[in-house]
Scaffold this motif. Sequence first.
Motif, PDB file in Angstrom:
ATOM      1  N   VAL A   1       1.825  -7.634 -24.188  1.00  0.00           N
ATOM      2  CA  VAL A   1       2.022  -7.886 -25.609  1.00  0.00           C
ATOM      3  C   VAL A   1       1.813  -6.590 -26.385  1.00  0.00           C
ATOM      4  O   VAL A   1       0.825  -5.880 -26.163  1.00  0.00           O
ATOM      5  N   ALA A   2       2.734  -6.275 -27.285  1.00  0.00           N
ATOM      6  CA  ALA A   2       2.601  -5.107 -28.155  1.00  0.00           C
ATOM      7  C   ALA A   2       1.937  -5.550 -29.453  1.00  0.00           C
ATOM      8  O   ALA A   2       2.405  -6.484 -30.112  1.00  0.00           O
ATOM      9  N   ALA A   3       0.849  -4.873 -29.818  1.00  0.00           N
ATOM     10  CA  ALA A   3       0.139  -5.140 -31.070  1.00  0.00           C
ATOM     11  C   ALA A   3       0.447  -3.992 -32.019  1.00  0.00           C
ATOM     12  O   ALA A   3      -0.016  -2.870 -31.816  1.00  0.00           O
ATOM     13  N   ILE A   4       1.233  -4.260 -33.056  1.00  0.00           N
ATOM     14  CA  ILE A   4       1.834  -3.198 -33.864  1.00  0.00           C
ATOM     15  C   ILE A   4       1.212  -3.161 -35.256  1.00  0.00           C
ATOM     16  O   ILE A   4       1.332  -4.102 -36.041  1.00  0.00           O
ATOM     17  N   ASP A   5       0.564  -2.032 -35.544  1.00  0.00           N
ATOM     18  CA  ASP A   5       0.050  -1.748 -36.879  1.00  0.00           C
ATOM     19  C   ASP A   5       0.625  -0.404 -37.296  1.00  0.00           C
ATOM     20  O   ASP A   5       0.664   0.537 -36.504  1.00  0.00           O
ATOM     21  N   GLY A   6       1.085  -0.285 -38.513  1.00  0.00           N
ATOM     22  CA  GLY A   6       1.698   0.966 -38.931  1.00  0.00           C
ATOM     23  C   GLY A   6       3.094   1.109 -38.345  1.00  0.00           C
ATOM     24  O   GLY A   6       3.815   0.134 -38.170  1.00  0.00           O
ATOM     25  N   HIS A   7       3.474   2.338 -37.989  1.00  0.00           N
ATOM     26  CA  HIS A   7       4.843   2.611 -37.581  1.00  0.00           C
ATOM     27  C   HIS A   7       5.041   2.525 -36.068  1.00  0.00           C
ATOM     28  O   HIS A   7       4.242   3.026 -35.294  1.00  0.00           O
ATOM     29  N   ALA A   8       6.134   1.878 -35.678  1.00  0.00           N
ATOM     30  CA  ALA A   8       6.647   1.907 -34.306  1.00  0.00           C
ATOM     31  C   ALA A   8       8.105   2.307 -34.425  1.00  0.00           C
ATOM     32  O   ALA A   8       8.971   1.482 -34.725  1.00  0.00           O
ATOM     33  N   LEU A   9       8.368   3.587 -34.228  1.00  0.00           N
ATOM     34  CA  LEU A   9       9.700   4.122 -34.487  1.00  0.00           C
ATOM     35  C   LEU A   9      10.271   4.772 -33.233  1.00  0.00           C
ATOM     36  O   LEU A   9       9.532   5.293 -32.393  1.00  0.00           O
TER      37      LEU A   9
ATOM     38  N   GLU B   1      -3.236 -10.436 -40.197  1.00  0.00           N
ATOM     39  CA  GLU B   1      -4.031  -9.434 -40.893  1.00  0.00           C
ATOM     40  C   GLU B   1      -4.461  -8.351 -39.906  1.00  0.00           C
ATOM     41  O   GLU B   1      -4.672  -8.629 -38.716  1.00  0.00           O
ATOM     42  N   PRO B   2      -4.601  -7.109 -40.378  1.00  0.00           N
ATOM     43  CA  PRO B   2      -4.990  -6.017 -39.468  1.00  0.00           C
ATOM     44  C   PRO B   2      -6.267  -6.302 -38.675  1.00  0.00           C
ATOM     45  O   PRO B   2      -6.345  -5.954 -37.485  1.00  0.00           O
ATOM     46  N   ASP B   3      -7.249  -6.938 -39.292  1.00  0.00           N
ATOM     47  CA  ASP B   3      -8.507  -7.211 -38.594  1.00  0.00           C
ATOM     48  C   ASP B   3      -8.339  -8.224 -37.467  1.00  0.00           C
ATOM     49  O   ASP B   3      -9.185  -8.301 -36.564  1.00  0.00           O
ATOM     50  N   ASP B   4      -7.254  -9.002 -37.524  1.00  0.00           N
ATOM     51  CA  ASP B   4      -7.032 -10.049 -36.517  1.00  0.00           C
ATOM     52  C   ASP B   4      -6.040  -9.620 -35.431  1.00  0.00           C
ATOM     53  O   ASP B   4      -5.780 -10.389 -34.507  1.00  0.00           O
ATOM     54  N   LEU B   5      -5.500  -8.418 -35.545  1.00  0.00           N
ATOM     55  CA  LEU B   5      -4.395  -8.019 -34.675  1.00  0.00           C
ATOM     56  C   LEU B   5      -4.757  -8.085 -33.197  1.00  0.00           C
ATOM     57  O   LEU B   5      -4.056  -8.716 -32.403  1.00  0.00           O
ATOM     58  N   LEU B   6      -5.838  -7.448 -32.811  1.00  0.00           N
ATOM     59  CA  LEU B   6      -6.179  -7.381 -31.387  1.00  0.00           C
ATOM     60  C   LEU B   6      -6.522  -8.753 -30.832  1.00  0.00           C
ATOM     61  O   LEU B   6      -6.089  -9.121 -29.733  1.00  0.00           O
ATOM     62  N   SER B   7      -7.280  -9.542 -31.573  1.00  0.00           N
ATOM     63  CA  SER B   7      -7.680 -10.858 -31.068  1.00  0.00           C
ATOM     64  C   SER B   7      -6.475 -11.778 -30.915  1.00  0.00           C
ATOM     65  O   SER B   7      -6.372 -12.527 -29.934  1.00  0.00           O
ATOM     66  N   VAL B   8      -5.543 -11.718 -31.853  1.00  0.00           N
ATOM     67  CA  VAL B   8      -4.347 -12.554 -31.752  1.00  0.00           C
ATOM     68  C   VAL B   8      -3.475 -12.089 -30.589  1.00  0.00           C
ATOM     69  O   VAL B   8      -2.954 -12.912 -29.823  1.00  0.00           O
ATOM     70  N   ALA B   9      -3.339 -10.774 -30.416  1.00  0.00           N
ATOM     71  CA  ALA B   9      -2.511 -10.254 -29.332  1.00  0.00           C
ATOM     72  C   ALA B   9      -3.084 -10.629 -27.967  1.00  0.00           C
ATOM     73  O   ALA B   9      -2.340 -11.018 -27.054  1.00  0.00           O
TER      74      ALA B   9
END
Length: 292
Positions: free
Chosen positions: A99-107, A182-190
């Motif tokens: 699973v890719a957990a994407i915050d900010g840019h993925a270009l 939300e950014p704070d939940d990104l890793l746990s959701v991923a």
Amino acid sequence: MTGVEGTIASIVRRHRDGDVLVLTIDNPPVNASSAQVRQGLLDGIAELDRDPQLIGMVVIGDHGTFIAGSDLREFGGTLPAPLLPVVIAAIESSPKPVVAAIDGHALGGGFELTLGCDARIFTDRARVGLPEVSLGMVPGAGGTQRLPRLTGRARALKLIVASTRLTAREAAEVGIADAVVEPDDLLSVATSWARTGANGCCLIFHSLHLMTSSRPWRCSSPPSRRPGLRWPNRCVSCGERGLLRQPSCSGTSGRSSTGCDWGPRRPLFGTCSSPSERRARELSNGEWPSHD
């Protein structure tokens, strides 16, 4: 651990969240896809595959970004191994969900890496896109093949030839983002998504279902092509050939529909990596590939 291994381990950090392996890319300022980053990712995939205690993996970026593009210092010569298509092929060949957990840019290559994953979880500040055409290149790590399977051919071609950057909400609307959190939940959701996939529920992954579908693609007429638009026209050729004549895949899991038979990348801007992309480059600007 040698000095090189230690450097790679610090650039792509590994830790375990229970039975899920988490790879954190730490290559500031923009987490550029350098050879060390690619090797670190490949090492993490190898650990995932060989350890029976691990059921899935999450790839995430540090410093508020995922991978914002390639390391420009590598251009101008032969790209050092491993190449990005090799990394993506390893992800697709793994029998365990990634699973890719994407915050900010993925270009650019960073976005193409996420397209090889089983699912993509975005924060609301994430941005994705393939800017290669605006730089005089063709996406060279499978973006012309994988993006149409998520968004549909017409929309993907528009995004590629216009070098469009999508917000998280826009990505969700076109089928690229599986969830926006939300950014704070990104890793746990991923990590939760990785466990869900490992427990046999992959079909709830909307994007994974589309990526692995094997329905044939046919069109009555090719998309519009305008003279003088060299790289956009080649992207059209890449996407059309890839959809109508898929390369064979060397993976063993049977879940990749995009092909892993990647060839060597020459040190030139716009060089394509997959068989369909390489063939498209051989076509003249005014010639449409035959589909027989």
